[in-house]
Design an enzyme around this catalytic site. Structure first.
Site, PDB file in Angstrom:
ATOM      1  N   ARG A  12      27.769  27.699  21.461  1.00 47.90           N
ATOM      2  CA  ARG A  12      28.223  29.034  21.045  1.00 47.90           C
ATOM      3  C   ARG A  12      27.033  29.847  20.508  1.00 47.90           C
ATOM      4  O   ARG A  12      26.934  31.049  20.745  1.00 47.90           O
ATOM      5  CB  ARG A  12      29.298  28.923  19.960  1.00 47.90           C
ATOM      6  N   PHE A  48      42.834  43.363  27.181  1.00 53.12           N
ATOM      7  CA  PHE A  48      41.867  42.957  28.203  1.00 53.12           C
ATOM      8  C   PHE A  48      42.300  41.713  28.973  1.00 53.12           C
ATOM      9  O   PHE A  48      41.550  41.218  29.807  1.00 53.12           O
ATOM     10  CB  PHE A  48      40.483  42.722  27.566  1.00 53.12           C
ATOM     11  N   GLU A  68      40.374  22.253  26.962  1.00 57.70           N
ATOM     12  CA  GLU A  68      39.729  22.915  28.103  1.00 57.70           C
ATOM     13  C   GLU A  68      39.075  21.906  29.046  1.00 57.70           C
ATOM     14  O   GLU A  68      39.114  22.076  30.266  1.00 57.70           O
ATOM     15  CB  GLU A  68      38.694  23.924  27.585  1.00 57.70           C
ATOM     16  N   THR A  93      30.163  37.896  21.696  1.00 56.40           N
ATOM     17  CA  THR A  93      30.999  38.246  22.864  1.00 56.40           C
ATOM     18  C   THR A  93      30.484  39.484  23.594  1.00 56.40           C
ATOM     19  O   THR A  93      30.436  39.514  24.823  1.00 56.40           O
ATOM     20  CB  THR A  93      32.453  38.491  22.391  1.00 56.40           C
ATOM     21  N   LYS A 121      30.499  32.214  34.265  1.00 54.98           N
ATOM     22  CA  LYS A 121      31.537  33.103  34.787  1.00 54.98           C
ATOM     23  C   LYS A 121      31.109  33.718  36.125  1.00 54.98           C
ATOM     24  O   LYS A 121      29.932  33.640  36.510  1.00 54.98           O
ATOM     25  CB  LYS A 121      31.828  34.194  33.752  1.00 54.98           C
ATOM     26  N   HIS A 156      31.300  31.125  29.168  1.00 57.32           N
ATOM     27  CA  HIS A 156      32.324  30.727  28.200  1.00 57.32           C
ATOM     28  C   HIS A 156      31.867  29.436  27.539  1.00 57.32           C
ATOM     29  O   HIS A 156      31.284  28.577  28.210  1.00 57.32           O
ATOM     30  CB  HIS A 156      33.663  30.472  28.909  1.00 57.32           C
ATOM     31  N   ARG A 182      23.770  35.755  26.428  1.00 62.81           N
ATOM     32  CA  ARG A 182      24.400  37.071  26.598  1.00 62.81           C
ATOM     33  C   ARG A 182      23.458  38.201  26.187  1.00 62.81           C
ATOM     34  O   ARG A 182      23.453  39.273  26.805  1.00 62.81           O
ATOM     35  CB  ARG A 182      25.702  37.117  25.785  1.00 62.81           C
ATOM     36  N   TYR A 215      43.184  30.843  28.937  1.00 61.36           N
ATOM     37  CA  TYR A 215      43.135  32.033  28.076  1.00 61.36           C
ATOM     38  C   TYR A 215      44.484  32.353  27.429  1.00 61.36           C
ATOM     39  O   TYR A 215      44.730  33.514  27.077  1.00 61.36           O
ATOM     40  CB  TYR A 215      42.630  33.229  28.887  1.00 61.36           C
ATOM     41  N   ASN A 265      30.339  38.727  30.432  1.00 60.77           N
ATOM     42  CA  ASN A 265      29.307  38.215  29.516  1.00 60.77           C
ATOM     43  C   ASN A 265      28.798  36.819  29.894  1.00 60.77           C
ATOM     44  O   ASN A 265      28.406  36.041  29.034  1.00 60.77           O
ATOM     45  CB  ASN A 265      29.821  38.272  28.077  1.00 60.77           C
TER      46      ASN A 265
HETATM   47  P1  IDP Z   1      34.311  34.485  23.539  1.00 52.75           P
HETATM   48  O1  IDP Z   1      34.147  34.291  25.030  1.00 52.75           O
HETATM   49  O2  IDP Z   1      33.054  35.006  22.901  1.00 52.75           O
HETATM   50  O3  IDP Z   1      34.871  33.259  22.841  1.00 52.75           O
HETATM   51  P2  IDP Z   1      36.969  35.657  23.265  1.00 52.75           P
HETATM   52  O4  IDP Z   1      37.379  36.487  22.104  1.00 52.75           O
HETATM   53  O5  IDP Z   1      37.503  34.266  23.347  1.00 52.75           O
HETATM   54  O6  IDP Z   1      35.368  35.664  23.331  1.00 52.75           O
HETATM   55  O7  IDP Z   1      37.396  36.466  24.571  1.00 52.75           O
HETATM   56  C1  IDP Z   1      37.393  35.860  25.833  1.00 52.75           C
HETATM   57  C2  IDP Z   1      36.691  36.783  26.808  1.00 52.75           C
HETATM   58  O8  IDP Z   1      37.451  37.992  26.956  1.00 52.75           O
HETATM   59  C3  IDP Z   1      35.315  37.255  26.367  1.00 52.75           C
HETATM   60  O9  IDP Z   1      34.280  36.320  26.651  1.00 52.75           O
HETATM   61  C4  IDP Z   1      35.161  38.533  27.167  1.00 52.75           C
HETATM   62  O10 IDP Z   1      34.850  38.272  28.531  1.00 52.75           O
HETATM   63  C5  IDP Z   1      36.569  39.100  27.089  1.00 52.75           C
HETATM   64  N1  IDP Z   1      36.761  39.981  25.921  1.00 52.75           N
HETATM   65  C6  IDP Z   1      36.941  39.602  24.621  1.00 52.75           C
HETATM   66  N2  IDP Z   1      37.120  40.654  23.806  1.00 52.75           N
HETATM   67  C7  IDP Z   1      37.073  41.734  24.615  1.00 52.75           C
HETATM   68  C8  IDP Z   1      37.209  43.163  24.337  1.00 52.75           C
HETATM   69  O11 IDP Z   1      37.422  43.600  23.213  1.00 52.75           O
HETATM   70  N3  IDP Z   1      37.071  43.987  25.420  1.00 52.75           N
HETATM   71  C9  IDP Z   1      36.842  43.528  26.679  1.00 52.75           C
HETATM   72  N4  IDP Z   1      36.736  42.215  26.973  1.00 52.75           N
HETATM   73  C10 IDP Z   1      36.837  41.324  25.949  1.00 52.75           C
HETATM   74 MG    MG Z   2      36.771  32.361  23.179  1.00 51.48          MG
END
Ligand code: IDP
Ligand code: MG
Length: 138
Positions: A87, A59, A132, A93, A11, A121, A104, A51, A118
């Site tokens: 993963r 968010f 994707e 996350t 990212k 992805h 992370r 997304y 973070n």
């Molecule tokens: P992941 O990247 O671990 O699969 P996802 O739930 O798919 O997590 O969310 C996509 C991205 O959105 C996350 O990597 C993070 O950057 C952001 N994100 C997810 N949940 C939150 C939240 O509760 N607050 C702020 N940002 C979030």
């Molecule tokens: Mg995800």
């Protein structure tokens, strides 16, 4: 046997902090193969498709804004069970609580922003990976 593939994104925070090499090194050290790689600043269109599942989340807008704020490095990574394996390398996350030893957990932190920055992805299923990879490497 067809090798499984996943999409990894470094990212904008990872690229801007100069962590691309360290992240790629962890993928290679684990034994996975980097099949294809490209650096680009993604537009809203690709991010909206990428997304789509998060469109209604609070968010979502900060996430799209963040992800389009600079270069990302998109990587096609191959290996048996690589979707699950990456993963696991990436960690949870939230970087604050992501386990030490993960990308992370070791390299990320909470910056008090509306979206978690973070670093990476990784596709979360075979269906997501196929969708994707087609989106980022068409
Ligand atoms: P992941 O990247 O671990 O699969 P996802 O739930 O798919 O997590 O969310 C996509 C991205 O959105 C996350 O990597 C993070 O950057 C952001 N994100 C997810 N949940 C939150 C939240 O509760 N607050 C702020 N940002 C979030
Ligand atoms: Mg995800």
């Amino acid at each position: 046997m067809a090798t499984e593939e996943t999409l990894v994104l470094v990212k904008p925070d990872g690229v801007a902090r100069g962590l691309t090499g360290q992240i790629l090194a962890r993928i290679e050290a684990k034994g996975y193969e980097i099949v294809d790689i490209r650096k680009l600043t993604p537009g809203r269109e690709v991010l909206a498709a990428h997304y789509a599942e998060h469109e209604s989340k609070p968010f979502y807008e900060p996430l799209v804004e963040f992800m389009s704020s600079g270069d990302v490095v998109a990587v096609r990574v191959a290996g048996h069970r690589v979707i699950e394996g990456f993963r696991s390398l990436a960690g949870a996350t939230e970087p604050t609580t992501a386990a030490p030893g993960t990308i992370r957990g070791d390299l990320g932190r909470d910056w008090g922003l509306k979206v978690q920055q973070n670093l990476v992805h990784g596709s979360d299923s075979h269906e997501s990976a196929a969708r994707e990879l087609a989106l980022w490497f068409s």
